[in-house]
Scaffold this motif. Structure first.
Motif, mmCIF file in Angstrom:
data_model
loop_
_atom_site.group_PDB
_atom_site.id
_atom_site.type_symbol
_atom_site.label_atom_id
_atom_site.label_comp_id
_atom_site.label_asym_id
_atom_site.label_seq_id
_atom_site.Cartn_x
_atom_site.Cartn_y
_atom_site.Cartn_z
ATOM 1 N N LYS A 234 0.821 -1.214 0.000
ATOM 2 C CA LYS A 234 0.000 0.000 0.000
ATOM 3 C C LYS A 234 0.857 1.268 0.000
ATOM 4 N N ASP A 235 1.998 1.245 0.683
ATOM 5 C CA ASP A 235 2.833 2.438 0.747
ATOM 6 C C ASP A 235 3.389 2.810 -0.621
ATOM 7 N N LYS A 236 3.762 1.803 -1.412
ATOM 8 C CA LYS A 236 4.264 2.088 -2.759
ATOM 9 C C LYS A 236 3.142 2.614 -3.643
ATOM 10 N N GLU A 237 1.942 2.087 -3.467
ATOM 11 C CA GLU A 237 0.823 2.599 -4.253
ATOM 12 C C GLU A 237 0.534 4.051 -3.900
ATOM 13 N N ILE A 238 0.527 4.371 -2.617
ATOM 14 C CA ILE A 238 0.279 5.743 -2.181
ATOM 15 C C ILE A 238 1.359 6.679 -2.714
ATOM 16 N N GLU A 239 2.605 6.220 -2.660
ATOM 17 C CA GLU A 239 3.714 7.029 -3.173
ATOM 18 C C GLU A 239 3.568 7.281 -4.662
ATOM 19 N N MET A 240 3.245 6.232 -5.415
ATOM 20 C CA MET A 240 3.119 6.385 -6.859
ATOM 21 C C MET A 240 1.896 7.219 -7.217
ATOM 22 N N ARG A 241 0.822 7.029 -6.483
ATOM 23 C CA ARG A 241 -0.416 7.775 -6.729
ATOM 24 C C ARG A 241 -0.176 9.284 -6.662
ATOM 25 N N PRO A 259 -9.587 -1.357 1.278
ATOM 26 C CA PRO A 259 -10.466 -0.379 1.943
ATOM 27 C C PRO A 259 -9.785 0.973 2.164
ATOM 28 N N GLU A 260 -8.560 0.935 2.655
ATOM 29 C CA GLU A 260 -7.828 2.175 2.922
ATOM 30 C C GLU A 260 -7.478 2.910 1.639
ATOM 31 N N LEU A 261 -7.065 2.173 0.615
ATOM 32 C CA LEU A 261 -6.597 2.807 -0.610
ATOM 33 C C LEU A 261 -7.738 3.434 -1.401
ATOM 34 N N ILE A 262 -8.875 2.773 -1.434
ATOM 35 C CA ILE A 262 -10.032 3.332 -2.130
ATOM 36 C C ILE A 262 -10.591 4.529 -1.357
ATOM 37 N N GLN A 263 -10.596 4.438 -0.046
ATOM 38 C CA GLN A 263 -11.072 5.566 0.769
ATOM 39 C C GLN A 263 -10.200 6.792 0.558
ATOM 40 N N GLY A 264 -8.898 6.610 0.530
ATOM 41 C CA GLY A 264 -7.976 7.702 0.313
ATOM 42 C C GLY A 264 -7.610 8.430 1.586
ATOM 43 N N ASP A 265 -6.835 9.501 1.411
ATOM 44 C CA ASP A 265 -6.277 10.223 2.557
ATOM 45 C C ASP A 265 -6.813 11.641 2.697
ATOM 46 N N GLY A 266 -7.902 11.927 2.004
ATOM 47 C CA GLY A 266 -8.455 13.279 2.052
ATOM 48 C C GLY A 266 -8.058 14.122 0.860
ATOM 49 N N GLU A 267 -6.912 13.811 0.264
ATOM 50 C CA GLU A 267 -6.444 14.524 -0.914
ATOM 51 C C GLU A 267 -6.478 13.637 -2.159
ATOM 52 N N ARG A 268 -6.019 12.434 -1.993
ATOM 53 C CA ARG A 268 -5.967 11.503 -3.125
ATOM 54 C C ARG A 268 -6.570 10.168 -2.715
#
Length: 391
Positions: A234-241, A259-268
């Motif tokens: 997940k960390d590599k996906e978030i970094e690349m995203r 679940p976490e990746l589809i939800q996102g971090d508020g920005e992406r």
């Protein structure tokens, strides 16, 4: 409540009491804030004379019926991908028929379809020139677009075996992308899903591979709708995203952390192109609609329950996950048998399938628990495990 005796490590049996609640998830849905594709499995024709070990045959009616159920739930279908055993039972000739049939139906249904185009009609374990690989890609991309489907540009085993540098990947992909008519979805499939793709993008270092892939995307932005990465990191996906052009979508292929990746971090956030959605489609549809309604608690409550099941289905060896996906389709009555092309129903142990049954029940994704128990009982009996079911 229903109790079934299931095997555990060591060979003994233990009673398992089902939650005993049929799935209450919907059979229809649409999504507003995320684009979600479900990679879809194929249903083998168990009555065909074709030998499964040589590929077998497909039950086209049952295979198409399952795609219709995914579309009805709001999903796009990612066709002829690794979930459909592409390169592991599904040949290019079979994939062409599958893509054509699905494209015809998608047009009737006004449904979303994207299909895999790669180089898998080339002989395996042989090196090719980059020109030959380009022509192979072009043959398949031309066919997919001609059938009326969007393209998912699949990773190439031939390219992985033949390329000598990141520049070779850039050369091949750049050439292929120039020839497509509509933006494609790139697919970066990690070696846990296909060991023959080790070292993709010209390096076995993940950061260097990401840099090479991102350079390609930025240079061909108008030809790329998005990229699906299946790295289970997940960390590599978030970094690349965070490094993608604004117009290019990240489609998560992370069947461990969706679940976490589809939800996102508020920005992406990530969109989705997932094999696990085949197995948990009604629950996933309900979760995504909760997300649309800003019901984050409801979204996570539904999805978080499915994560243990997903991690079990995709456990090492990860490429055998298709067996679990088809097994759950069998338990849920989407097909009448537990047979697979390539004989892949034998890729997981009875212990694995028994734990899958437990986790599917706990995730609330058994459509009809009584039917699931009956079918689990048959699978156990075929494995020589005599057990009783009590109510």
């Amino acid at each position: 409540m229903t109790t079934i005796l299931l095997p555990k490590q060591g060979g003994s049996l233990e009673p398992y009491k089902l939650v005993d609640a049929a799935s209450a998830y919907p059979t229809e849905g649409t999504f507003r804030t995320r684009t979600a594709y479900s990679a879809a499995h194929v249903v083998a024709d168990a009555r065909a004379s074709a030998h499964p070990i040589l590929g077998g045959a497909i039950d086209w009616e049952a295979t198409l019926a399952y795609r219709k159920s995914l579309w009805k739930l709001g999903f796009g279908v990612a066709e002829a991908m690794d979930t459909a055993q592409r390169g592991m039972g599904l040949t290019w000739d079979m994939a062409k028929e599958l893509i054509s049939i699905s494209a015809q139906e998608a047009k009737k249904e006004n449904a979303l379809l994207a299909s895999g185009a790669g180089t898998d009609h080339l002989e395996s374990d042989k090196e090719y020139t980059l020109a030959e690989i380009k022509r192979a890609y072009e043959e398949q991309t031309t066919f997919v677009e001609g059938a009326g489907s969007r393209i998912i540009l699949m990773a190439s085993r031939a390219l992985a075996a033949s390329a000598r540098s990141a520049a070779d990947y850039k050369d091949v992909y750049g050439h292929v992308l120039k020839g497509v008519n509509k933006p494609v979805i790139l697919h970066w499939l990690g070696p846990m899903f296909d060991p023959k793709l080790t070292g993709y993008w010209g390096t076995e270092t993940i950061n260097a591979a990401m840099d090479a892939c991102l350079e390609l995307i930025h240079q061909n932005e108008t030809k790329i709708d998005g990229i699906k990465i299946s790295l289970l990191d997940k960390d590599k996906e978030i970094e690349m995203r965070a490094k993608l052009p604004a117009s290019v979508r990240m489609y998560t292929g992370d069947d461990f952390n969706y679940p976490e990746l589809i939800q996102g971090d508020g920005e992406r956030y990530s969109h989705a192109l997932l094999g696990i959605f085949d197995a948990i489609a009604p629950a996933a549809s309900e979760a995504l609609r909760a997300l649309d309604a800003d019901d984050i608690e409801g979204y996570r409550e539904i999805f978080d329950k499915t994560v243990p099941l997903a991690r079990h289905i995709f456990e090492t060896p990860t490429y055998a996950y298709k067996t679990g996906v088809v097994f759950l389709a069998y338990l849920n009555g989407y097909q009448s048998h537990f047979r697979m092309i390539g004989g892949a129903e034998g890729a997981r142990s009875v212990l694995h399938l028994s734990e899958l049954f437990r986790l599917a029940d706990q995730a609330g994704v058994l459509v009809d628990p009584n039917l699931a128990v009956q079918r689990m009982q048959l699978v156990l009996k075929l494995a020589g495990i005599e057990q009783q079911v009590t109510t």
